[in-house]
Motif scaffolding. Structure first.
Motif, mmCIF file in Angstrom:
data_model
loop_
_atom_site.group_PDB
_atom_site.id
_atom_site.type_symbol
_atom_site.label_atom_id
_atom_site.label_comp_id
_atom_site.label_asym_id
_atom_site.label_seq_id
_atom_site.Cartn_x
_atom_site.Cartn_y
_atom_site.Cartn_z
ATOM 1 N N ARG A 1 0.970 -1.027 0.073
ATOM 2 C CA ARG A 1 -0.148 0.052 -0.045
ATOM 3 C C ARG A 1 0.910 1.290 0.086
ATOM 4 O O ARG A 1 0.392 2.363 0.046
ATOM 5 C CB ARG A 1 -1.066 -0.056 1.223
ATOM 6 C CG ARG A 1 -2.029 -1.128 1.093
ATOM 7 C CD ARG A 1 -2.922 -0.824 2.154
ATOM 8 N NE ARG A 1 -3.956 -1.983 2.118
ATOM 9 C CZ ARG A 1 -4.941 -2.258 3.046
ATOM 10 N NH1 ARG A 1 -5.214 -1.128 3.974
ATOM 11 N NH2 ARG A 1 -6.288 -3.069 2.815
ATOM 12 N N GLY A 2 2.101 1.217 0.108
ATOM 13 C CA GLY A 2 2.903 2.192 0.256
ATOM 14 C C GLY A 2 4.185 2.149 -0.370
ATOM 15 O O GLY A 2 4.711 1.323 -0.914
ATOM 16 N N GLN A 3 5.118 3.213 -0.031
ATOM 17 C CA GLN A 3 6.620 3.135 -0.670
ATOM 18 C C GLN A 3 7.398 2.121 0.446
ATOM 19 O O GLN A 3 7.045 1.883 1.182
ATOM 20 C CB GLN A 3 7.104 4.456 -0.445
ATOM 21 C CG GLN A 3 6.370 5.406 -1.549
ATOM 22 C CD GLN A 3 7.223 6.904 -1.461
ATOM 23 O OE1 GLN A 3 7.602 7.690 -0.283
ATOM 24 N NE2 GLN A 3 7.348 7.696 -2.464
ATOM 25 N N ALA A 4 8.527 1.781 -0.264
ATOM 26 C CA ALA A 4 9.286 0.902 0.242
ATOM 27 C C ALA A 4 9.936 1.387 1.801
ATOM 28 O O ALA A 4 9.987 0.798 2.587
ATOM 29 C CB ALA A 4 10.272 0.137 -0.433
ATOM 30 N N GLY A 5 10.264 2.768 1.227
ATOM 31 C CA GLY A 5 10.935 3.419 2.700
ATOM 32 C C GLY A 5 9.955 3.773 3.667
ATOM 33 O O GLY A 5 10.287 3.536 4.813
ATOM 34 N N ARG A 6 8.658 3.900 3.480
ATOM 35 C CA ARG A 6 7.710 4.066 4.222
ATOM 36 C C ARG A 6 7.211 2.897 5.058
ATOM 37 O O ARG A 6 7.153 2.810 6.229
ATOM 38 C CB ARG A 6 6.279 4.627 3.748
ATOM 39 C CG ARG A 6 5.348 5.242 4.727
ATOM 40 C CD ARG A 6 4.226 6.208 4.240
ATOM 41 N NE ARG A 6 3.196 6.386 4.958
ATOM 42 C CZ ARG A 6 3.373 7.648 5.819
ATOM 43 N NH1 ARG A 6 4.380 8.252 5.723
ATOM 44 N NH2 ARG A 6 2.711 7.897 6.756
#
Length: 215
Positions: free
Chosen positions: A163-168
């Protein structure tokens, strides 16, 4: 699954070996750099955005690890194991985000654990003579790790990756150092010296800066 082999097998086996020599809290502090490293590598590999504030956070996080990690009392082989664990966790996260972002969390976790089991089995065959002494403590520990870590935590992590960025998604690891230090103090009677505490604070500030700008 290559992502599972990295995120489970090559992440946990070296970390477990390192725990024999290094206290839990410093090891967790090293792993706290995982979200910073993931966010940095996601820029060229996944085209994710990384702001100047996040670059500053990465620098602070790395400085905190250098300050807190007990290099003077730790063998370089242990440091190499911790580095391998960190690299595998970051590589596994980036791989899963790049090639399996839409897989439902429970099937994704099942396949990843199979990949990790294969790597672990190879390691056992090459370096150990397997033997088990079944005790109540061992059964309790295994039950906790299976239910809460291997299944529960990784299902949530897979959902965050989808659902989101890898960093997040990797920012979930930001809470590891503080919780590990607290649990090590309560359960293992381990303490952190002044430099380790300063490093923990510095790294926490760094990873907070990265989390604040992620997404």
């Amino acid at each position: 699954d290559l992502g599972g082999a990295l995120a489970h097998g090559l992440t946990r086996a070296p970390a477990h070996i390192a725990l024999i020599t290094v206290n839990a809290a410093p090891l967790a502090l090293v792993h706290a750099i995982h979200p910073v490293l993931t966010a940095a590598l996601a820029v060229p590999l996944l085209n994710e955005r990384f702001t100047p504030r996040q670059w500053a956070g990465m620098a602070l996080g790395l400085a905190g690890v250098v300050l807190a990690f007990p290099f003077a009392t730790t063998q370089w082989s242990v440091i190499a194991l911790v580095g391998l664990s960190l690299a595998a966790l970051t590589g596994g996260t980036l791989y899963l985000k790049r090639f399996a972002p839409d897989v439902p969390p429970f099937p994704a976790t099942a396949v990843q654990l199979c990949g990790g089991a294969i790597i672990s089995a190879i390691g056992v065959g090459l370096f150990e003579a397997p033997q088990v002494s079944w005790t109540p403590s061992l059964l309790l520990m295994m039950s906790w790790n299976i239910a809460m870590v291997s299944v529960g935590a990784m299902v949530i992590y897979s959902l965050m990756l989808a659902r989101g960025q890898a960093g997040r998604a990797a920012s979930a690891f930001f809470i590891v150092p503080g919780s590990a230090a607290l649990m090590a103090w309560v359960l293992l009677d381990q303490t952190l010296g002044a430099l380790a505490l300063a490093g923990l604070a510095l790294a926490s500030l760094g990873v907070w800066l990265v989390w604040r700008q992620a997404g």
